[in-house]
Design an enzyme around this catalytic site. Structure first.
Site: not given
Lengths: 63, 63, 63, 63, 63, 63
Positions: F1-3, F40-41
């Site tokens: 879920m990190p950006y 992860t974006v």
């Protein structure tokens, strides 16, 4: 001279892990784009799980 | 209508200094680009030194 | 080491004006917070007027 | 896959209100652009009023 | 006074759709948090698909 | 879920290099923090050299 911002949920990330992220991202920019590490800035934002949304819900609710 | 984001390390910045930064940036946008101060937004982020990396190291380690 | 991001609408800003913004912001951080200009980064984003909204409307529509 | 960042002043926003913002933004991206909610990320930043400037003044001073 | 940044892939988004996003987000902030629409700023960034990564791959490659 | 947002100057970065940055950052987040790569974006912004300032000058002038 690159600037990198890493946003993650605030769930107990140690100083050592932050150091690994910063070293890893800096080395990546040096190796892929030949950037100067001396002016490569990395900023980590730790976001409370109730302020992070995915799939229409806060992460706080999903945990 | 401009939006300005200032990121600095979190090392005792006073309310007065924040006020000076906000006034200074706003006046700069008015004088250089004739922007409307009433809709000029400035946001200051104070980042813990262990979350800020330069030259592959956290600032916390460098201090 | 500060990082500053300036977002403005894309409406013919000259190289000279960008230079003035960058010099002005850097000098402000030096004078108010005694920051090192050599590692002060300023990034200007010019946003198309149809991608900028204020008061619920695109700026393209307001112009 | 969209990423949305909402910055607001830090003035007692409840978990319920954050949930409403996240649900509302996600549904908007689904309905307008047919985006996939499962990979739509929303991050809310609550900014102290002395770190938010408008019209050349901190919000802390205006309140 | 809120500031909202929406990042999406650059894949033919019409002016009308951008208008809908801006109106929708602004109304959401008014209804949930009673924010003033006159100073609510929304900025949409359209990112080329080869500059957007998910699951370790550029979106350009996935399409 | 990190950006993760990577900002670099716009100076001929190939699709292959962008792919390497995205893969590298994603693998780093998986290995250091055990994040899920599927959410992860990574977004890369290429900034014109006249819009990037360092040491009070645009990069365009320094080159």
């Amino acid at each position: 001279m690159p600037y990198v911002n890493i946003k993650i949920t605030d769930e107990i990330v140690t100083h050592e892990q932050k150091q690994e992220l910063i070293t890893g991202v800096t080395e990546l920019l040096v190796s892929v784009l030949n950037k100067n590490p001396a002016t490569t800035v990395v900023v980590i934002d730790e976001v409370p799980t109730e302020n992070w949304g995915i799939n229409g819900s806060t992460v706080a609710k999903l945990r």
